[in-house]
Design an enzyme around this catalytic site. Structure first.
Site: not given
Ligand code: HMG
Length: 385
Positions: A30, A80, A112, A202, A234, A243, A273, A305
């Site tokens: 979706d 990175e 990051c 994360s 970030h 959040k 990102n 991270s």
């Molecule tokens: P996921 O499992 O696909 O997603 O992974 P989900 O099932 O947790 O859904 C995400 C959100 O969408 C949820 O909201 C759902 O409810 C919502 P929340 O509960 O979180 O508020 N949702 C919807 N909303 C509206 N309409 C819909 C619908 N369906 C679901 N139909 C995840 C999500 C971010 C974990 C994944 O994308 C991921 O692993 N991303 C990479 C890691 C990341 O970005 N982490 C962030 C923190 S770490 C960081 O910032 C460092 C980084 O930049 C790296 C560095 O430092 O170098 C990553």
């Protein structure tokens, strides 16, 4: 005391864009999950003759053209997405930009976060030698495996900042709050071209770093929360900043609004990102869209991270608005050429080059600098066509 901070700032991104509606249709997801759940609309995708070196140099070119090279005695590139385990991305960028030989250059890494370490180092250099300027560039290509949960949070971007005394844009204040913790939330082993991530961990590690950095900031005499006018985070996906903002509000007992973050996430929604560049793309977005920033205090939270978080503040200078800068940034985003999912997947795979095979990469983009291929194991960079 000499005021030190960000004197000018310039953002660049990849030549292509993938609309996340297309990825959603391909995955059977979706689209609301991407637009609302993650707060992302698009992701930047690089052309075959772009990489982190060309992104970094392209971001910095307008700064060098506007301010000259004479006072730049240090070039720091935070990334990175480095393309060599020994040679710094900054060395190629130094040549492409025509910087003086009397200039120290280095690449910085901590996921990051490292651009913020670079900013703090730059502020120290300038405070000691106010006649010098530091060119700091944050540049990254966020890459995860195809078909993984993290795939929609890819993207690319670079932000170059000229750090100097008596800055025109943002004076950075001296108090900062830092929090480091060894966490396996996201990492990229040297034998991989895509990151590994524990998504849920994360998100909680990011929030822990934020509250920990805030506590350190407060303990070191940082201003109280009521004296902060704007927030910039970030943004691995823009919903992460919402959040985080809500958690910080709970932590400090303040009433924040999600609307606080709208102007600082406009570019990030479209870039995806951009790792080290993400926080500073947020700052660029805020400076280009909020017309009531003069004299306002902005809190910036940097997270990398693994993990390191740092929270610090800056005060925006009266002449910060620049129609030329905002138009250039809008153009970089608006003029990206759309790709469909099939082409994006081809580009994702083709981005990796072996060092033991010579390859010539044809002109594919209109960027100021190009990756021209690999010769005798060495990557070749040339001015754009
Ligand atoms: P996921 O499992 O696909 O997603 O992974 P989900 O099932 O947790 O859904 C995400 C959100 O969408 C949820 O909201 C759902 O409810 C919502 P929340 O509960 O979180 O508020 N949702 C919807 N909303 C509206 N309409 C819909 C619908 N369906 C679901 N139909 C995840 C999500 C971010 C974990 C994944 O994308 C991921 O692993 N991303 C990479 C890691 C990341 O970005 N982490 C962030 C923190 S770490 C960081 O910032 C460092 C980084 O930049 C790296 C560095 O430092 O170098 C990553």
């Amino acid at each position: 005391m000499t005021r030190v901070g960000i004197h000018d700032l310039s953002m660049a991104t990849g030549q292509h864009v993938l609309d996340l509606d297309e990825l959603a249709a391909f995955n059977g997801t979706d689209p609301g999950k991407y637009h609302v759940g993650l707060g992302l609309d698009q992701m930047s995708v690089l052309a075959p003759d772009e990489d982190v070196v060309t992104l970094a140099a392209s971001a910095a070119l307008p700064i060098v053209q506007a301010h000259g090279t004479e006072r730049i005695r240090t070039l720091l590139v935070a990334t990175e997405s480095g393309v060599d385990a020994s040679k710094a991305v900054a060395v190629w960028v130094h040549r492409l930009l025509g910087l003086n030989p009397g200039c120290r250059v280095v690449e910085l890494k901590q996921a990051c976060y490292s651009a913020t370490a670079g900013l703090q180092a730059a502020l120290g250099i300038v405070a000691r030698n106010p006649g010098e300027q530091v060119l700091l560039i944050a540049a990254d290509v966020a890459r995860y495996d195809l078909d993984s949960a993290a795939e929609p949070t890819q993207g690319a971007g670079a932000v170059a900042m000229l750090v100097g005394a008596d800055p025109d844009l943002v004076t950075i204040e001296p108090v900062t709050g830092v929090r480091t913790a060894d966490v396996d939330d996201f990492w990229r082993p040297t034998d991989r071209t895509t990151a590994l991530v524990d998504g849920r961990l994360s998100v909680s590690a990011y929030v822990d770093a934020l509250t920990g950095a805030w506590d350190d900031f407060a303990a070191r005499g940082g201003v109280p929360v009521e004296q902060i006018d704007r927030w910039c985070y970030h943004q691995p996906f823009t919903r992460m900043s919402v959040k985080a903002h809500r958690k910080l509000a709970q932590h400090v007992g303040a009433a924040f609004s999600d609307d606080d973050l709208t102007d600082a996430s406009r570019y990030n929604r479209r870039l995806g990102n951009s790792y080290t560049a993400s926080l500073y793309a947020g700052l660029a977005s805020l400076l280009d869209h909020d017309d009531d920033l003069a004299g306002r205090r902005v809190a910036l939270f940097s997270y990398g991270s693994g993990s390191v978080g740092e929270l610090f503040t800056g005060v925006v200078e009266p002449g910060y608005r620049s129609a030329e800068r905002a138009q250039r940034h809008a153009k970089a985003l608006d003029e990206r050429k759309p790709v469909d999912v099939r082409r994006y997947r081809d580009l994702h795979t083709a981005a990796v080059h072996r060092s033991d095979v010579d390859v010539e990469v044809p002109v594919a983009s209109g960027t100021p600098f190009r990756f021209a291929g690999v010769r005798s194991g060495a990557r070749q960079y040339v001015p754009g066509a």
